[in-house]
Each structure stands twice: as structure tokens, then as C-alpha cells.
Design a protein around this motif. Structure first.
Motif, PDB file in Angstrom:
ATOM      1  N   ASP A  78      10.806 -93.436  14.861  1.00 27.65           N
ATOM      2  CA  ASP A  78      11.803 -92.214  16.535  1.00 27.65           C
ATOM      3  C   ASP A  78      11.094 -91.190  17.391  1.00 27.65           C
ATOM      4  OD1 ASP A  78      14.381 -92.906  15.488  1.00 27.65           O
ATOM      5  OD2 ASP A  78      14.630 -91.118  14.403  1.00 27.65           O
ATOM      6  N   CYS A  79      11.204 -91.918  18.522  1.00 27.61           N
ATOM      7  CA  CYS A  79      10.099 -90.430  19.909  1.00 27.61           C
ATOM      8  C   CYS A  79      11.666 -90.720  20.313  1.00 27.61           C
ATOM      9  CB  CYS A  79      10.010 -92.187  20.449  1.00 27.61           C
ATOM     10  SG  CYS A  79       8.922 -93.574  19.765  1.00 27.61           S
ATOM     11  N   ILE A  80      10.885 -89.236  20.379  1.00 36.04           N
ATOM     12  CA  ILE A  80      12.042 -88.441  21.187  1.00 36.04           C
ATOM     13  C   ILE A  80      11.232 -88.251  23.060  1.00 36.04           C
ATOM     14  CG2 ILE A  80      13.601 -85.765  20.709  1.00 36.04           C
ATOM     15  CD1 ILE A  80      14.147 -87.732  18.342  1.00 36.04           C
ATOM     16  N   LEU A  95      13.410 -76.593  23.408  1.00 31.00           N
ATOM     17  CA  LEU A  95      12.888 -77.797  23.139  1.00 31.00           C
ATOM     18  C   LEU A  95      10.973 -77.772  22.678  1.00 31.00           C
ATOM     19  CD1 LEU A  95      13.540 -79.646  26.994  1.00 31.00           C
ATOM     20  CD2 LEU A  95      14.417 -79.957  24.580  1.00 31.00           C
ATOM     21  N   THR A  96      11.102 -76.609  23.204  1.00 34.39           N
ATOM     22  CA  THR A  96       9.641 -76.153  22.675  1.00 34.39           C
ATOM     23  C   THR A  96      10.012 -76.225  21.055  1.00 34.39           C
ATOM     24  OG1 THR A  96       8.676 -75.150  24.387  1.00 34.39           O
ATOM     25  CG2 THR A  96       7.889 -74.865  21.800  1.00 34.39           C
ATOM     26  N   GLY A  97      10.317 -75.525  20.143  1.00 34.01           N
ATOM     27  CA  GLY A  97      10.973 -76.205  18.721  1.00 34.01           C
ATOM     28  C   GLY A  97      10.809 -77.692  18.609  1.00 34.01           C
ATOM     29  N   ILE A  98      11.770 -78.289  19.123  1.00 34.64           N
ATOM     30  CA  ILE A  98      12.015 -79.958  19.032  1.00 34.64           C
ATOM     31  C   ILE A  98      10.372 -80.621  18.608  1.00 34.64           C
ATOM     32  CG2 ILE A  98      12.561 -82.756  19.275  1.00 34.64           C
ATOM     33  CD1 ILE A  98      14.716 -80.397  21.170  1.00 34.64           C
ATOM     34  N   GLY A 120       8.125 -79.308  16.102  1.00 37.18           N
ATOM     35  CA  GLY A 120       9.147 -80.194  14.595  1.00 37.18           C
ATOM     36  C   GLY A 120       8.284 -81.570  14.707  1.00 37.18           C
ATOM     37  N   ALA A 121       7.528 -82.132  15.706  1.00 41.70           N
ATOM     38  CA  ALA A 121       7.705 -83.588  15.790  1.00 41.70           C
ATOM     39  C   ALA A 121       6.021 -83.892  15.042  1.00 41.70           C
ATOM     40  CB  ALA A 121       7.196 -84.506  17.274  1.00 41.70           C
ATOM     41  N   GLN A 122       5.378 -85.317  14.172  1.00 45.12           N
ATOM     42  CA  GLN A 122       4.325 -85.738  13.855  1.00 45.12           C
ATOM     43  C   GLN A 122       3.227 -85.512  15.285  1.00 45.12           C
ATOM     44  OE1 GLN A 122       5.851 -89.439  12.793  1.00 45.12           O
ATOM     45  NE2 GLN A 122       5.608 -88.484  10.068  1.00 45.12           N
ATOM     46  N   GLU A 138      14.980 -87.076  10.431  1.00 51.67           N
ATOM     47  CA  GLU A 138      13.660 -88.072  10.205  1.00 51.67           C
ATOM     48  C   GLU A 138      12.308 -87.459  10.842  1.00 51.67           C
ATOM     49  OE1 GLU A 138      13.886 -90.543   7.517  1.00 51.67           O
ATOM     50  OE2 GLU A 138      16.268 -89.815   7.831  1.00 51.67           O
ATOM     51  N   PRO A 139      11.370 -87.649  10.793  1.00 52.35           N
ATOM     52  CA  PRO A 139       9.916 -87.371  11.007  1.00 52.35           C
ATOM     53  C   PRO A 139      10.194 -88.190  12.892  1.00 52.35           C
ATOM     54  CG  PRO A 139      10.335 -89.019   8.336  1.00 52.35           C
ATOM     55  CD  PRO A 139      10.994 -88.695   9.637  1.00 52.35           C
TER      56      PRO A 139
END
Length: 274
Positions: A65-67, A85-88, A91-93, A34-35
Motif C-alpha cells: 500500500d502506498c499512502i 499525518l506525521t504519525g501516519i 508508522g510506514a516502513q 497493512e504495511p
């Protein structure tokens, strides 16, 4: 005053890893389907000794969601070198990136541990030439190294400081570019009374450095916090019997709520309306 004398393992959100990353970050591990908003940073973002760090508070407030990709003792290099982690975060808003200290990055003068960036590994030839009288095998932590170099020669130390700050701007720019500029910088500033070496966090980061990054990001939130000791904010923290001195230097639960309030005001306009 009362506080919890428990192991830090009693905290909610046990450390976890995402994908092939070797960096332990704050749990619980969340779905990336999810976003979401990603948070990259060190001990403060992780929320050491705090049961509900500001990232958790923002999850309920923002409705997204807050990662939490914060990691204890991580520095800027921890994330620059971690493709997972850079890729994650990419992908964030939007990603919230903590402005971490300039002492904990590899540079032309010395190398740091690739994950625990506060650890000194090796002096480079340039530093050995600048300080020929120093036995660098005696150092294990970057702050200790830098305090000693400054005490020996303030004039020579200025060369080290200037290089660290140049390296910091370059490394931050590279990470911001990898995140495609969808970044809110968190300049979390606080003072440690007991630290006579470099009492102001983040170490060696000044306004000129922040201004150099301003055109590359969506914004900078400058937040002046207090350590748990200064804010009398130790009550409610979770730590073992021998960890009180370390807990006093961390940011406590009340300050985490204040940070969440400030971040919510910045992030809400950046997120798509539902």
C-alpha cells in the motif's frame, strides 16, 4: 494536441482527510492496517491534474500500500505541524519526503498560512526593520513578496535568503527526526520558463542544503523533471477550461511514470522481502 477539458473533480482519488488532520490529501483514503509506504509532499506528490500520480503507479509495482499524503500548495510547515499525518508517516516502513521550497515556511522574517504554506500572512519585526520602505499589506503570496524584496535590494535580500535556508534545514531535520530517520528524500527539480522570479523548483533549495540532511536519511533521489509544457506532456491531463495555464506548469502523466520508475529502484531494496 488534445487534452481533457474536465473539472479536476473528475480525477480518480478525490481529496480526503485522515483522522483529525485538517489537510486535504490525495485519495482514495487507504487502510493503515497493512504495511505501507507513505509519501509526503506538495502539489507534485498530490499529482494535480494527473489521473494516476506516481504514488499510484508505485502501489502496483511495489506490491505494498502506498499512502499519498501529498496536498496542493502544501509546504514543509503543513506536515511539521500536523501530528496526524506525521504519525501516519512514522508508522510506514519507509516515508518518501519531497524536498519542498524554502520560501513557504514561517521564519524569523515572516509567517505563512499553517496549511496553504504558499500564502503570506504577516511580516515579522525583523523584516519590517530590514525593509522599512515596504508596505507588507500588499502581499498575499510568498513568491511575490520575495521577488519584490530582491528587486528592491539584492544585498538585503541575501540576509532573507540565508535565514530561509537555515530555517528550512532546521524544519526538515525536525520532521526527519519525527519520522525516526526512515526517510527517502525526493529532490524533484524542474524549471519554469515563464517564471522570471524564481524559475527553479524547489525554490531556494541547493546542494549544500541537501548534503546537510544526507547523514540523517536513508537516501536522496535527485530527479530532474520537466513541466508539462516543456515536456509536451499536457495530453491526458484532466483540468477545467480555465485551468490550462496552471496545468502547463505542473508535471504531466509521462513524467509521473518516469518518477515512479526512479523511485521504485530506490524503494525496492528498502522494503522487507516477502
Amino acid at each position: 494536441m488534445s487534452y481533457e477539458l474536465k473539472s479536476a473533480g473528475a480525477l480518480s482519488g478525490e481529496p480526503c482527510r485522515y483522522g483529525e488532520s485538517r489537510l486535504l490529501v490525495r485519495g482514495p483514503q487507504r487502510s493503515l492496517a497493512e504495511p505501507y509506504v507513505a509519501f509526503l509532499g506538495g502539489t507534485e506528490v498530490y499529482g494535480r491534474f494527473v489521473e494516476f500520480p506516481f504514488v499510484d503507479s508505485l502501489q502496483s509495482r511495489l506490491g505494498v500500500d502506498c499512502i499519498n499524503l501529498g496536498s496542493v500548495n502544501a509546504g514543509l510547515d503543513s506536515f511539521v505541524q500536523d501530528e496526524t499525518l506525521t504519525g501516519i508517516a512514522r508508522g510506514a516502513q519507509v516515508s518518501v519526503l519531497q524536498m519542498l521550497g524554502a520560501q513557504n515556511i514561517s521564519n524569523p522574517y515572516y509567517r505563512v498560512h499553517p496549511r496553504r504554506n504558499d500564502r503570506f500572512l504577516q511580516a515579522q519585526p525583523a523584516l519590517k526593520a530590514l525593509y522599512p520602505e515596504v508596505d507588507f499589506t500588499e502581499f498575499h503570496f510568498n513568491k511575490h513578496l520575495l521577488c519584490t524584496l530582491r528587486d528592491i535590494s539584492g544585498q538585503r535580500f541575501e540576509q532573507v535568503r540565508e535565514q530561509l535556508q537555515r530555517s528550512w534545514i532546521e524544519r526538515m531535520s525536525r520532521l526527519i527526526e519525527a519520522l525516526e530517520g526512515r526517510v527517502l528524500l525526493l529532490w524533484l527539480r524542474y524549471h519554469l520558463e515563464a517564471d522570471a522570479g524564481f524559475p527553479d523548483e524547489p525554490v531556494l533549495v541547493d546542494r549544500a542544503m541537501a548534503d546537510a540532511l544526507r547523514p540523517k536519511v536513508q537516501g536522496i533521489l535527485e530527479f530532474r523533471a520537466e513541466s508539462a509544457a516543456a515536456a509536451r506532456d499536457i495530453a491526458g491531463m484532466v483540468f477545467g477550461q480555465m485551468e490550462l495555464p496552471a496545468a502547463r506548469h505542473m508535471i504531466g502523466p509521462k513524467e509521473h511514470l518516469r518518477i515512479a520508475d526512479a523511485l521504485a529502484g530506490c524503494l525496492e531494496p528498502m522494503l522487507p522481502r516477502k
